[in-house]
Structure formats: C-alpha cells, structure tokens
Design a protein around this motif. Structure first.
Motif, PDB file in Angstrom:
ATOM      1  N   ILE A   1      39.302  40.080  51.223  1.00 18.18           N
ATOM      2  CA  ILE A   1      39.928  39.557  52.434  1.00 18.18           C
ATOM      3  C   ILE A   1      39.875  38.038  52.488  1.00 18.18           C
ATOM      4  N   VAL A   2      38.938  37.429  51.746  1.00 20.56           N
ATOM      5  CA  VAL A   2      38.807  35.971  51.721  1.00 20.56           C
ATOM      6  C   VAL A   2      40.096  35.321  51.250  1.00 20.56           C
ATOM      7  N   ASN A   3      40.702  35.893  50.221  1.00 24.37           N
ATOM      8  CA  ASN A   3      41.922  35.313  49.676  1.00 24.37           C
ATOM      9  C   ASN A   3      43.047  35.316  50.699  1.00 24.37           C
ATOM     10  N   ALA A   4      43.119  36.380  51.493  1.00 22.02           N
ATOM     11  CA  ALA A   4      44.165  36.462  52.521  1.00 22.02           C
ATOM     12  C   ALA A   4      43.986  35.357  53.557  1.00 22.02           C
ATOM     13  N   TYR A   5      42.740  35.112  53.971  1.00 20.62           N
ATOM     14  CA  TYR A   5      42.470  34.048  54.941  1.00 20.62           C
ATOM     15  C   TYR A   5      42.819  32.681  54.363  1.00 20.62           C
ATOM     16  N   VAL A   6      42.497  32.461  53.103  1.00 12.85           N
ATOM     17  CA  VAL A   6      42.785  31.173  52.468  1.00 12.85           C
ATOM     18  C   VAL A   6      44.294  30.957  52.368  1.00 12.85           C
ATOM     19  N   LEU A   7      45.030  31.991  51.944  1.00 12.61           N
ATOM     20  CA  LEU A   7      46.489  31.868  51.819  1.00 12.61           C
ATOM     21  C   LEU A   7      47.133  31.617  53.176  1.00 12.61           C
ATOM     22  N   ASN A   8      46.640  32.286  54.214  1.00 18.10           N
ATOM     23  CA  ASN A   8      47.175  32.056  55.559  1.00 18.10           C
ATOM     24  C   ASN A   8      46.851  30.650  56.045  1.00 18.10           C
ATOM     25  N   SER A   9      45.674  30.154  55.713  1.00 16.75           N
ATOM     26  CA  SER A   9      45.309  28.783  56.089  1.00 16.75           C
ATOM     27  C   SER A   9      46.212  27.771  55.393  1.00 16.75           C
ATOM     28  N   ILE A  10      46.510  28.027  54.124  1.00 21.23           N
ATOM     29  CA  ILE A  10      47.428  27.151  53.388  1.00 21.23           C
ATOM     30  C   ILE A  10      48.807  27.171  54.032  1.00 21.23           C
ATOM     31  N   ALA A  11      49.257  28.356  54.449  1.00 19.05           N
ATOM     32  CA  ALA A  11      50.571  28.475  55.090  1.00 19.05           C
ATOM     33  C   ALA A  11      50.633  27.646  56.371  1.00 19.05           C
ATOM     34  N   ILE A  12      49.558  27.677  57.159  1.00 21.73           N
ATOM     35  CA  ILE A  12      49.507  26.877  58.392  1.00 21.73           C
ATOM     36  C   ILE A  12      49.562  25.391  58.067  1.00 21.73           C
TER      37      ILE A  12
ATOM     38  N   SER B   1      46.963  48.980  42.090  1.00 28.59           N
ATOM     39  CA  SER B   1      45.534  48.954  41.803  1.00 28.59           C
ATOM     40  C   SER B   1      44.874  47.734  42.448  1.00 28.59           C
ATOM     41  N   PHE B   2      43.550  47.787  42.573  1.00 24.65           N
ATOM     42  CA  PHE B   2      42.793  46.657  43.112  1.00 24.65           C
ATOM     43  C   PHE B   2      42.936  45.437  42.207  1.00 24.65           C
ATOM     44  N   LEU B   3      42.852  45.657  40.898  1.00 27.41           N
ATOM     45  CA  LEU B   3      43.008  44.553  39.957  1.00 27.41           C
ATOM     46  C   LEU B   3      44.386  43.915  40.087  1.00 27.41           C
ATOM     47  N   GLY B   4      45.405  44.742  40.227  1.00 29.61           N
ATOM     48  CA  GLY B   4      46.759  44.218  40.399  1.00 29.61           C
ATOM     49  C   GLY B   4      46.895  43.381  41.650  1.00 29.61           C
ATOM     50  N   GLN B   5      46.278  43.848  42.743  1.00 34.80           N
ATOM     51  CA  GLN B   5      46.315  43.092  43.994  1.00 34.80           C
ATOM     52  C   GLN B   5      45.627  41.748  43.849  1.00 34.80           C
ATOM     53  N   ILE B   6      44.456  41.747  43.214  1.00 39.31           N
ATOM     54  CA  ILE B   6      43.709  40.503  43.028  1.00 39.31           C
ATOM     55  C   ILE B   6      44.500  39.520  42.165  1.00 39.31           C
ATOM     56  N   LEU B   7      45.067  40.014  41.057  1.00 45.27           N
ATOM     57  CA  LEU B   7      45.840  39.144  40.170  1.00 45.27           C
ATOM     58  C   LEU B   7      47.075  38.600  40.884  1.00 45.27           C
ATOM     59  N   ASP B   8      47.708  39.440  41.684  1.00 43.40           N
ATOM     60  CA  ASP B   8      48.904  39.023  42.428  1.00 43.40           C
ATOM     61  C   ASP B   8      48.560  37.907  43.408  1.00 43.40           C
ATOM     62  N   GLU B   9      47.506  38.100  44.200  1.00 47.24           N
ATOM     63  CA  GLU B   9      47.138  37.125  45.228  1.00 47.24           C
ATOM     64  C   GLU B   9      46.563  35.846  44.623  1.00 47.24           C
ATOM     65  N   LEU B  10      45.729  35.988  43.597  1.00 49.42           N
ATOM     66  CA  LEU B  10      45.117  34.805  43.000  1.00 49.42           C
ATOM     67  C   LEU B  10      46.142  33.961  42.240  1.00 49.42           C
ATOM     68  N   SER B  11      47.148  34.592  41.651  1.00 56.38           N
ATOM     69  CA  SER B  11      48.188  33.815  40.967  1.00 56.38           C
ATOM     70  C   SER B  11      48.965  32.968  41.969  1.00 56.38           C
ATOM     71  N   ILE B  12      49.184  33.510  43.166  1.00 55.83           N
ATOM     72  CA  ILE B  12      49.849  32.738  44.225  1.00 55.83           C
ATOM     73  C   ILE B  12      48.952  31.585  44.665  1.00 55.83           C
ATOM     74  N   LEU B  13      47.665  31.873  44.807  1.00 53.61           N
ATOM     75  CA  LEU B  13      46.701  30.830  45.199  1.00 53.61           C
ATOM     76  C   LEU B  13      46.719  29.671  44.201  1.00 53.61           C
ATOM     77  N   TRP B  14      46.666  29.979  42.906  1.00 53.54           N
ATOM     78  CA  TRP B  14      46.623  28.930  41.896  1.00 53.54           C
ATOM     79  C   TRP B  14      47.957  28.211  41.748  1.00 53.54           C
ATOM     80  N   LEU B  15      49.045  28.910  42.030  1.00 56.17           N
ATOM     81  CA  LEU B  15      50.352  28.245  42.048  1.00 56.17           C
ATOM     82  C   LEU B  15      50.396  27.201  43.157  1.00 56.17           C
ATOM     83  N   LEU B  16      49.954  27.583  44.352  1.00 57.04           N
ATOM     84  CA  LEU B  16      49.939  26.645  45.479  1.00 57.04           C
ATOM     85  C   LEU B  16      48.971  25.492  45.216  1.00 57.04           C
ATOM     86  N   ALA B  17      47.807  25.817  44.646  1.00 55.80           N
ATOM     87  CA  ALA B  17      46.822  24.776  44.344  1.00 55.80           C
ATOM     88  C   ALA B  17      47.380  23.758  43.358  1.00 55.80           C
TER      89      ALA B  17
END
Length: 225
Positions: free
Chosen positions: A97-108, A38-54
């Motif tokens: 798509i913003v979250n994907a760009y941010v996560l890729n920027s963090i990876a770089i 689901s869209f909600l599942g995708q958002i929760l999955d990606e944002l949890s990774i974002l906040w873990l890295l943050a």
C-alpha cells in the motif's frame, strides 16, 4: 518517440531518452500483471511507474521548484529523488500500500506544478497542458465508468473499458514529456531552439506530439500521401 525526440536528446544529453525506455518497461510489466493478476506483477507494474516518474523528475523538473535547502542543485535533487524511490521500492515489497500512497502524492504534486506553470501563461505550454488534461479526464471517466457500472457493461457483454483506460492514459505521457521538454528549453536552454510537431502530420486532428530542434523536423511522411 525515441526516434522523433532524438535531435533534442543529441543536443541536451542522451540520458533524455531513458524515460522512453522505462515507458516500454511499464507497458511490458502492465501486460504481465494483467495476464497473471499476480502479486509480483502488481509490484512490477507499480514500481515501474514509480521509477519512470522519478526519472522524469531527476531529468526535467525545473530547478526553480526545488526545495530551498537544495539551493537549485540538480545533483542533490537527484540524490533525494533516488533515495525516496529506493526506500519506496523496498517498502513496497513489505507493505504494498506504500507505493499507492507515494504515487498518489506524486500525482498531487504534479497537479500543483502544472497549475503553477499554467498561471505563467506560456501559450505553447498551456496548450499542451489543456490537451493532456483532456486526455486524462477522458481516461479517468472511462476508468470510473468501468468501476461503477461494471455490472451493466457485463450485461451487454462489453468488458473492454479498462483497456481503453490504458490506451487513453498512455497518450497523456507524451504530452507531459513535451511540456517538460518545453520547460527545459525555457529554463535551461537560452537559444529558444525547440519547436513542437505532431506525428504523423502536424495538420491531423489527433497526433503524437514531439519536440525537435528548429529546422530539424523528424516527421518524414510525405504530405502528398
């Protein structure tokens, strides 16, 4: 890891355990996403990774790499990271798509940071970097194989490569945390009281790395077993 890293967290701050709690949430949200697609599942999955890295950035990122205008002040650095994370969280719901760009920027940025530390030739840190990169390359090769040769794997009725990707990439995180903790010991702790061990045994070829205080090894498994 909450148990194994507890002596270190007791000495530094119990906030050092927060990334492991968030890591559990990453796993739970990943299960929810892959179960529902689901869209909600995708958002929760990606944002949890974002906040873990943050969170890892706020807690462990060395002051010597802070932007010059922050003057090595961790409080202001934390405020900056939280502001970026909050803005990204809101934008992710409007434009995912913003979250994907941010996560890729963090990876770089992580790649740049790891390269800079590797050049300093700290043997223990470099060993952890090499092993973590090896696990990452293994995970990446599995992911690419799953994406590129999907038809082949379906033909032989083997549709499990994506699950192996998750297992291998999840093994990278403990190594990354150990790298950050060792750097925390180098930059912030002057007594050089940290040492690396592996669960369940130091002698095993593959183990889960953790950092503890010298003389307080938390691996309690009897070596005679």
């Amino acid at each position: 890891m909450l148990y194994l890293m507890h002596p270190y967290a007791q000495k530094r701050s119990l906030i050092m355990q927060l990334p492991w709690v968030l890591y559990i949430l990453v796993g739970l949200f990943s299960v929810y996403f892959h179960s529902t697609l689901s869209f909600l599942g995708q958002i929760l999955d990606e944002l949890s990774i974002l906040w873990l890295l943050a969170t890892c950035y706020c807690i462990w990122f060395p002051c010597c790499y802070f932007p010059a205008f922050l003057k090595k002040d961790r409080f202001y650095f934390t405020c900056m990271i939280l502001f970026i994370s909050i803005m990204t969280t809101f934008l992710a719901f409007l434009k995912p798509i913003v979250n994907a760009y941010v996560l890729n920027s963090i990876a770089i940025h992580i790649c740049y940071f790891v390269r800079m530390e590797y050049k300093k030739k700290n043997a223990q840190v470099n060993h952890m970097i090499i092993v973590s990169v090896a696990w990452w390359l293994l995970a990446l090769s599995v992911w690419i194989s799953d994406r590129v040769f999907c038809t082949f794997w379906q033909q032989i009725n083997f549709a499990y490569l994506h699950s192996f990707w998750h297992i291998f990439i999840s093994l990278v995180f403990p190594y990354v945390v150990v790298i950050l903790v060792l750097l925390d010991g180098h930059y912030e702790m002057s007594d050089n009281s940290l040492e690396v061990h592996y669960w369940p045994h130091d002698e095993w070829f593959v183990g889960l790395p953790y950092v503890t205080l010298k003389g307080k090894k938390t691996n309690s498994v009897d070596k005679s077993c």
